[in-house]
Write a protein that holds these residues in place. Structure first.
Motif, short mmCIF file in Angstrom:
data_model
loop_
_atom_site.label_atom_id
_atom_site.label_comp_id
_atom_site.label_asym_id
_atom_site.label_seq_id
_atom_site.Cartn_x
_atom_site.Cartn_y
_atom_site.Cartn_z
N LEU A 46 77.61 18.90 29.64
CA LEU A 46 76.04 18.67 30.01
C LEU A 46 76.13 18.38 31.51
O LEU A 46 75.34 18.87 32.30
N VAL A 47 76.98 17.58 31.91
CA VAL A 47 77.12 17.17 33.22
C VAL A 47 77.36 18.52 34.09
O VAL A 47 76.72 18.76 35.40
N MET A 48 78.39 19.27 33.82
CA MET A 48 78.53 20.42 34.64
C MET A 48 77.46 21.43 34.39
O MET A 48 77.21 21.88 35.59
N PHE A 49 76.94 21.55 33.57
CA PHE A 49 75.51 22.41 33.28
C PHE A 49 74.62 21.95 34.36
O PHE A 49 73.94 22.71 35.17
N ASN A 50 74.39 20.47 34.43
CA ASN A 50 73.48 20.17 35.56
C ASN A 50 73.89 20.22 36.88
O ASN A 50 73.11 20.44 37.68
N LEU A 51 75.05 20.12 37.08
CA LEU A 51 75.62 20.33 38.35
C LEU A 51 75.40 21.90 38.94
O LEU A 51 74.96 21.95 39.84
N VAL A 52 75.56 22.83 37.89
CA VAL A 52 75.13 24.14 38.34
C VAL A 52 73.86 24.56 38.71
O VAL A 52 73.70 25.08 39.55
N ILE A 53 72.98 23.88 37.44
CA ILE A 53 71.64 23.97 37.93
C ILE A 53 71.19 23.29 39.23
O ILE A 53 70.41 23.94 39.84
N GLY A 54 71.79 22.03 39.53
CA GLY A 54 71.76 21.54 40.73
C GLY A 54 71.76 22.61 41.81
O GLY A 54 71.23 22.43 43.00
N ILE A 55 73.11 23.27 41.97
CA ILE A 55 73.51 24.15 42.96
C ILE A 55 72.55 25.40 42.99
O ILE A 55 72.02 25.77 44.06
N LEU A 56 72.11 25.79 41.97
CA LEU A 56 71.07 26.90 41.96
C LEU A 56 69.91 26.34 42.41
O LEU A 56 69.06 27.38 43.03
N LEU A 57 69.32 25.17 42.17
CA LEU A 57 68.09 24.46 42.58
C LEU A 57 68.00 24.66 44.10
O LEU A 57 66.82 24.82 44.78
N LEU A 58 68.92 24.85 44.95
CA LEU A 58 69.13 24.87 46.31
C LEU A 58 68.29 26.01 46.72
O LEU A 58 67.83 26.12 47.67
N TYR A 127 63.09 18.70 32.82
CA TYR A 127 63.17 17.21 33.21
C TYR A 127 64.00 16.47 32.20
O TYR A 127 64.77 15.45 32.80
N MET A 128 63.87 16.62 31.03
CA MET A 128 64.74 15.61 30.17
C MET A 128 66.05 16.07 30.36
O MET A 128 66.98 15.28 30.15
N THR A 129 66.65 17.41 30.31
CA THR A 129 67.94 17.79 30.59
C THR A 129 68.41 17.41 32.03
O THR A 129 69.60 16.95 31.93
N LEU A 130 68.07 17.66 32.78
CA LEU A 130 68.54 17.45 34.26
C LEU A 130 68.12 15.92 34.64
O LEU A 130 69.20 15.61 35.34
N VAL A 131 67.55 15.09 34.15
CA VAL A 131 67.53 13.72 34.43
C VAL A 131 67.89 12.73 33.62
O VAL A 131 68.71 11.99 33.88
N TRP A 132 67.11 12.74 32.48
CA TRP A 132 67.41 11.60 31.55
C TRP A 132 68.54 11.77 30.23
O TRP A 132 68.76 10.82 29.61
N ALA A 133 69.00 13.04 30.10
CA ALA A 133 69.86 13.23 28.75
C ALA A 133 71.13 12.45 28.99
O ALA A 133 71.46 11.79 28.17
#
Length: 183
Positions: A46-58, A127-133
């Motif tokens: 899940l952390v790796m998924f969030n990191l990939v999504i964070g990079i895509l958010l750029l 929000y729940m996936t990227l911030v509080w999970a």
């Protein structure tokens, strides 16, 4: 009368959401307690998924602050998961900095989601996936480890342990030595 009924519905809805959330957290705690290794693997994924999504958010229209806060927060959680998990203390430097950056990410996401027109379900899921999970899983793991177990033999060293211990040794070597009291 309509306004009073509206606010009463909001209060009841929030109370139900809070009760359901606590029930899910209690169930999550028992799951983590029984399956620590599986929880660690899934949380790292899940952390790796969030990191990939964070990079895509750029490259999306959510803003750089949201992307950077998501990347930094999940990098801190990944560091915690690879070095200390599940033997996490509440005063560990990784967990304190993780929660500080989670609050920063929380505020950044709230402001970003208020500016963008999107559905409520999508915004809540994102929000729940990227911030509080991840913080919820980490907090749930704090209470599942048996306190009677000797942690020192099983606990891997944190990345900060090597950095701080070498700096402390360097400082000690530079200080004047006056001898021992027993000399």
């Amino acid at each position: 009368m309509l306004s009073l009924l509206f606010w009463l519905e909001i209060v009841v809805s929030l109370l139900l959401i809070i009760c359901i959330s606590f029930a899910l957290i209690f169930h999550l705690m028992t799951f983590i307690e029984e399956r620590v290794e599986l929880t660690t693997k899934c949380t790292k994924a899940l952390v790796m998924f969030n990191l990939v999504i964070g990079i895509l958010l750029l490259f999306a229209n959510y803003g750089y602050i949201v992307a950077l806060s998501t990347i930094i927060t999940n990098a801190i959680w990944l560091n915690l998961l690879t070095h200390n998990f599940p033997f996490v203390g509440i005063f560990d430097l990784n967990i304190i900095s993780g929660f500080i950056f989670t609050v920063i990410s929380h505020c950044a996401w709230l402001f970003a989601l208020l500016d963008i027109e999107t559905s409520g379900f999508f915004a809540y899921s994102l929000y729940m996936t990227l911030v509080w999970a991840i913080p919820l899983i980490i907090v749930s793991s704090l209470f599942t480890i048996d306190e009677t177990v000797d942690r020192s033999a099983q606990q891997p060293k944190s990345i900060w342990h090597g950095i701080l211990s070498s700096k402390i040794q360097w400082i000690k070597s530079k200080l004047p030595h006056t001898g021992d009291k027993l000399d």
